[in-house]
Design a protein around this motif. Structure first.
Motif, PDB file in Angstrom:
ATOM      1  N   ILE A 229       0.841  -1.198   0.000  1.00  9.97           N
ATOM      2  CA  ILE A 229       0.000   0.000   0.000  1.00  9.97           C
ATOM      3  C   ILE A 229       0.877   1.249   0.000  1.00  9.97           C
ATOM      4  O   ILE A 229       0.646   2.191  -0.771  1.00  9.97           O
ATOM      5  CB  ILE A 229      -0.941   0.001   1.222  1.00  9.97           C
ATOM      6  CG1 ILE A 229      -2.030  -1.066   1.046  1.00  9.97           C
ATOM      7  CG2 ILE A 229      -1.587   1.381   1.399  1.00  9.97           C
ATOM      8  CD1 ILE A 229      -2.952  -1.199   2.248  1.00  9.97           C
ATOM      9  N   PHE A 230       1.889   1.262   0.844  1.00 10.73           N
ATOM     10  CA  PHE A 230       2.783   2.417   0.949  1.00 10.73           C
ATOM     11  C   PHE A 230       3.485   2.687  -0.387  1.00 10.73           C
ATOM     12  O   PHE A 230       3.530   3.831  -0.862  1.00 10.73           O
ATOM     13  CB  PHE A 230       3.810   2.179   2.057  1.00 10.73           C
ATOM     14  CG  PHE A 230       4.838   3.261   2.166  1.00 10.73           C
ATOM     15  CD1 PHE A 230       4.534   4.461   2.781  1.00 10.73           C
ATOM     16  CD2 PHE A 230       6.118   3.077   1.653  1.00 10.73           C
ATOM     17  CE1 PHE A 230       5.488   5.476   2.886  1.00 10.73           C
ATOM     18  CE2 PHE A 230       7.076   4.074   1.751  1.00 10.73           C
ATOM     19  CZ  PHE A 230       6.759   5.280   2.366  1.00 10.73           C
ATOM     20  N   HIS A 231       4.028   1.654  -0.999  1.00 16.70           N
ATOM     21  CA  HIS A 231       4.794   1.840  -2.234  1.00 16.70           C
ATOM     22  C   HIS A 231       3.899   2.091  -3.445  1.00 16.70           C
ATOM     23  O   HIS A 231       4.369   2.593  -4.469  1.00 16.70           O
ATOM     24  CB  HIS A 231       5.680   0.629  -2.491  1.00 16.70           C
ATOM     25  CG  HIS A 231       6.783   0.456  -1.487  1.00 16.70           C
ATOM     26  ND1 HIS A 231       7.820   1.354  -1.357  1.00 16.70           N
ATOM     27  CD2 HIS A 231       7.000  -0.504  -0.545  1.00 16.70           C
ATOM     28  CE1 HIS A 231       8.634   0.959  -0.394  1.00 16.70           C
ATOM     29  NE2 HIS A 231       8.161  -0.160   0.124  1.00 16.70           N
ATOM     30  N   GLY A 232       2.617   1.768  -3.335  1.00 23.58           N
ATOM     31  CA  GLY A 232       1.729   1.953  -4.476  1.00 23.58           C
ATOM     32  C   GLY A 232       0.903   3.221  -4.462  1.00 23.58           C
ATOM     33  O   GLY A 232       0.166   3.496  -5.407  1.00 23.58           O
ATOM     34  N   PHE A 233       1.025   4.005  -3.382  1.00 22.13           N
ATOM     35  CA  PHE A 233       0.173   5.186  -3.240  1.00 22.13           C
ATOM     36  C   PHE A 233       0.332   6.174  -4.390  1.00 22.13           C
ATOM     37  O   PHE A 233      -0.639   6.784  -4.834  1.00 22.13           O
ATOM     38  CB  PHE A 233       0.450   5.895  -1.909  1.00 22.13           C
ATOM     39  CG  PHE A 233      -0.578   5.601  -0.862  1.00 22.13           C
ATOM     40  CD1 PHE A 233      -1.922   5.716  -1.129  1.00 22.13           C
ATOM     41  CD2 PHE A 233      -0.189   5.195   0.410  1.00 22.13           C
ATOM     42  CE1 PHE A 233      -2.875   5.441  -0.169  1.00 22.13           C
ATOM     43  CE2 PHE A 233      -1.133   4.922   1.389  1.00 22.13           C
ATOM     44  CZ  PHE A 233      -2.478   5.045   1.087  1.00 22.13           C
ATOM     45  N   HIS A 234       1.533   6.378  -4.878  1.00 27.57           N
ATOM     46  CA  HIS A 234       1.781   7.407  -5.879  1.00 27.57           C
ATOM     47  C   HIS A 234       2.017   6.834  -7.271  1.00 27.57           C
ATOM     48  O   HIS A 234       2.509   7.530  -8.162  1.00 27.57           O
ATOM     49  CB  HIS A 234       2.977   8.263  -5.454  1.00 27.57           C
ATOM     50  CG  HIS A 234       2.819   8.901  -4.107  1.00 27.57           C
ATOM     51  ND1 HIS A 234       1.857   9.866  -3.859  1.00 27.57           N
ATOM     52  CD2 HIS A 234       3.465   8.698  -2.930  1.00 27.57           C
ATOM     53  CE1 HIS A 234       1.934  10.236  -2.593  1.00 27.57           C
ATOM     54  NE2 HIS A 234       2.899   9.542  -2.004  1.00 27.57           N
ATOM     55  N   VAL A 235       1.659   5.563  -7.468  1.00 27.82           N
ATOM     56  CA  VAL A 235       1.814   4.930  -8.778  1.00 27.82           C
ATOM     57  C   VAL A 235       0.639   5.325  -9.671  1.00 27.82           C
ATOM     58  O   VAL A 235      -0.525   5.255  -9.264  1.00 27.82           O
ATOM     59  CB  VAL A 235       1.885   3.398  -8.637  1.00 27.82           C
ATOM     60  CG1 VAL A 235       1.896   2.726 -10.016  1.00 27.82           C
ATOM     61  CG2 VAL A 235       3.125   2.999  -7.845  1.00 27.82           C
TER      62      VAL A 235
ATOM     63  N   VAL B 244      -6.341   0.617  -3.374  1.00 24.95           N
ATOM     64  CA  VAL B 244      -5.674   1.325  -2.284  1.00 24.95           C
ATOM     65  C   VAL B 244      -4.211   0.914  -2.359  1.00 24.95           C
ATOM     66  O   VAL B 244      -3.844  -0.198  -1.978  1.00 24.95           O
ATOM     67  CB  VAL B 244      -6.257   0.958  -0.911  1.00 24.95           C
ATOM     68  CG1 VAL B 244      -5.509   1.687   0.199  1.00 24.95           C
ATOM     69  CG2 VAL B 244      -7.741   1.278  -0.858  1.00 24.95           C
ATOM     70  N   GLY B 245      -3.376   1.794  -2.855  1.00 22.90           N
ATOM     71  CA  GLY B 245      -2.028   1.370  -3.198  1.00 22.90           C
ATOM     72  C   GLY B 245      -2.132   0.303  -4.268  1.00 22.90           C
ATOM     73  O   GLY B 245      -2.855   0.452  -5.258  1.00 22.90           O
ATOM     74  N   TYR B 246      -1.432  -0.806  -4.064  1.00 26.37           N
ATOM     75  CA  TYR B 246      -1.498  -1.916  -5.016  1.00 26.37           C
ATOM     76  C   TYR B 246      -2.616  -2.910  -4.706  1.00 26.37           C
ATOM     77  O   TYR B 246      -2.769  -3.909  -5.408  1.00 26.37           O
ATOM     78  CB  TYR B 246      -0.166  -2.669  -5.042  1.00 26.37           C
ATOM     79  CG  TYR B 246       0.945  -1.965  -5.779  1.00 26.37           C
ATOM     80  CD1 TYR B 246       0.845  -1.680  -7.138  1.00 26.37           C
ATOM     81  CD2 TYR B 246       2.119  -1.607  -5.112  1.00 26.37           C
ATOM     82  CE1 TYR B 246       1.878  -1.047  -7.808  1.00 26.37           C
ATOM     83  CE2 TYR B 246       3.163  -0.979  -5.776  1.00 26.37           C
ATOM     84  CZ  TYR B 246       3.032  -0.701  -7.127  1.00 26.37           C
ATOM     85  OH  TYR B 246       4.062  -0.087  -7.797  1.00 26.37           O
ATOM     86  N   VAL B 247      -3.383  -2.680  -3.648  1.00 21.96           N
ATOM     87  CA  VAL B 247      -4.450  -3.614  -3.273  1.00 21.96           C
ATOM     88  C   VAL B 247      -5.714  -3.293  -4.059  1.00 21.96           C
ATOM     89  O   VAL B 247      -6.247  -2.176  -3.972  1.00 21.96           O
ATOM     90  CB  VAL B 247      -4.737  -3.551  -1.761  1.00 21.96           C
ATOM     91  CG1 VAL B 247      -5.888  -4.480  -1.400  1.00 21.96           C
ATOM     92  CG2 VAL B 247      -3.491  -3.917  -0.960  1.00 21.96           C
ATOM     93  N   TYR B 248      -6.216  -4.279  -4.806  1.00 20.72           N
ATOM     94  CA  TYR B 248      -7.414  -4.099  -5.627  1.00 20.72           C
ATOM     95  C   TYR B 248      -8.627  -4.567  -4.820  1.00 20.72           C
ATOM     96  O   TYR B 248      -8.856  -5.758  -4.620  1.00 20.72           O
ATOM     97  CB  TYR B 248      -7.272  -4.907  -6.912  1.00 20.72           C
ATOM     98  CG  TYR B 248      -8.364  -4.659  -7.925  1.00 20.72           C
ATOM     99  CD1 TYR B 248      -8.851  -3.387  -8.174  1.00 20.72           C
ATOM    100  CD2 TYR B 248      -8.898  -5.717  -8.655  1.00 20.72           C
ATOM    101  CE1 TYR B 248      -9.842  -3.159  -9.104  1.00 20.72           C
ATOM    102  CE2 TYR B 248      -9.887  -5.496  -9.603  1.00 20.72           C
ATOM    103  CZ  TYR B 248     -10.362  -4.225  -9.822  1.00 20.72           C
ATOM    104  OH  TYR B 248     -11.353  -4.005 -10.757  1.00 20.72           O
ATOM    105  N   ILE B 249      -9.402  -3.599  -4.332  1.00 19.32           N
ATOM    106  CA  ILE B 249     -10.476  -3.869  -3.377  1.00 19.32           C
ATOM    107  C   ILE B 249     -11.559  -4.818  -3.907  1.00 19.32           C
ATOM    108  O   ILE B 249     -12.004  -5.709  -3.173  1.00 19.32           O
ATOM    109  CB  ILE B 249     -11.111  -2.550  -2.886  1.00 19.32           C
ATOM    110  CG1 ILE B 249     -10.040  -1.664  -2.216  1.00 19.32           C
ATOM    111  CG2 ILE B 249     -12.248  -2.830  -1.900  1.00 19.32           C
ATOM    112  CD1 ILE B 249      -9.351  -2.302  -1.039  1.00 19.32           C
ATOM    113  N   PRO B 250     -12.062  -4.683  -5.158  1.00 19.82           N
ATOM    114  CA  PRO B 250     -13.108  -5.615  -5.622  1.00 19.82           C
ATOM    115  C   PRO B 250     -12.677  -7.080  -5.537  1.00 19.82           C
ATOM    116  O   PRO B 250     -13.457  -7.943  -5.112  1.00 19.82           O
ATOM    117  CB  PRO B 250     -13.346  -5.175  -7.069  1.00 19.82           C
ATOM    118  CG  PRO B 250     -12.973  -3.735  -7.083  1.00 19.82           C
ATOM    119  CD  PRO B 250     -11.809  -3.613  -6.147  1.00 19.82           C
TER     120      PRO B 250
END
Length: 264
Positions: A198-204, A212-218
C-alpha cells in the motif's frame, strides 16, 4: 469487474479458504497465479498486474489466516510459544519483501521460489516415515528464520505456510500444531506485506479504480467473502486426517506448485 469475473473470484475464495484451513497457507499459491490471469480481463495494465496480484493476495490472506487461526485455536492446533518466537521476524520480513518487489524484476521470482518450494517438499516427503527429534532453535535464530520466511513469502504474495510448516515440523513441532501455528504467522506476514505494498503503491499512476495502493479492493472483497466460510472445512479435515497422510498431501501439493512455477 463484470458478473463473470465476480463469480470466478467467489469460487476462487472458496478454494482458498479450504487450503488455508487444511494446509496452514493463506491461499496465495492459488490466488497470485489466478489473479495474474484474471486481472487483465478487468482492464488492468499488464505492467501492474503482478504487483496488484501480490498485494491483493496478501490482503486476502489477512482474512483467511485470521479465520483459519481462529478455527485452529478452537481445535487446539496453535503452539503460541512457537508463534512468539517466529512473529517478530515474519513481521519485519513481510515488509522488506514488499519493498524488494520495487527493485527485483518480478519475472524471476516464481522460478526462485519454485526451487525453494521443491526442496522443502522433497524434505517433507522424505520425513513421512521418521519422527523428527530436533528441537526449536533459540529465539534469535528462530526470528532470523522468520525474517527469511517473511521476505520470501511477501515477494511471492503468500502466507508462508509452504515455508513455515516444513521448518516447524523439521524442528519437532507436530504437523497439526505446525499448520495451526503457521496460520497465525501467516496473518503477520500478510499484514506487514500488505502495508508495504500500500505504501509503495500510493503514488503509482494507472492503478485501476477502487485500488488502495497496489491492493485491488473488488478482488479482495470477492475472494474474502467465501474464503471465511470455508476455512473451517479445511481446519476440520486437518484435525481428522492422520498426520502422515496430511504430511504426504502437503508435500505433494508443494511439488505441484513448484513445478507450475518453474515451467512458467
Amino acid at each position: 469487474m463484470n458478473l463473470e469475473l465476480l463469480a470466478l473470484m467467489l469460487c476462487l475464495g472458496s478454494i482458498v479458504g479450504v487450503l488455508a484451513g487444511l494446509l496452514g497457507i493463506g491461499g496465495g499459491l492459488v490466488v497470485v497465479p489466478a489473479l495474474v490471469f484474471i486481472l487483465p480481463f478487468a482492464d488492468v495494465s499488464q505492467n501492474l498486474v503482478m504487483h496488484l496480484a501480490l498485494a491483493t493476495s496478501l490482503a486476502t490472506i489477512i482474512v483467511t489466516s485470521a479465520s483459519s487461526s481462529f478455527n485452529h485455536f478452537r481445535l487446539g492446533n496453535v503452539d503460541f510459544f512457537v508463534v512468539k518466537w517466529l512473529m517478530p521476524g515474519v513481521l519485519i520480513g513481510g515488509y522488506i519483501g514488499a519493498t524488494l518487489t520495487e527493485w527485483i524484476p518480478t519475472q524471476y521470482l516464481p522460478k526462485v521460489f519454485g526451487v525453494i518450494v521443491f526442496v522443502l517438499a522433497v524434505q517433507m516427503y522424505r520425513s513421512i516415515k521418521t519422527v523428527t527429534q530436533g528441537c526449536m532453535p533459540n529465539a534469535l535464530i528462530t526470528s532470523l528464520w522468520g525474517s527469511g520466511i517473511g521476505i520470501i513469502s511477501s515477494l511471492a504474495g503468500i502466507g508462508g505456510g509452504s515455508l513455515s510448516v516444513p521448518f516447524l515440523n523439521r524442528h519437532g513441532v507436530e504437523i497439526r500444531q505446525a499448520v495451526g501455528s503457521s496460520s497465525v504467522c501467516g496473518f503477520g506476514i500478510a499484514l506487514s506485506g500488505m502495508l508495504g505494498f500500500i505504501f509503495h503503491g500510493f503514488h503509482v499512476e494507472g492503478l485501476p479504480k477502487y485500488s488502495v495502493g497496489y491492493v485491488y479492493i473488488p478482488a479482495l472483497v470477492a475472494i474474502s467473502i467465501t474464503s471465511v466460510f470455508t476455512t473451517r472445512i479445511g481446519a476440520k479435515l486437518a484435525t481428522r486426517l492422520p498426520a502422515p497422510v496430511l504430511k504426504k498431501f502437503f508435500s505433494l501439493f508443494l511439488i505441484c506448485v513448484a513445478t507450475s512455477m518453474l515451467v512458467q
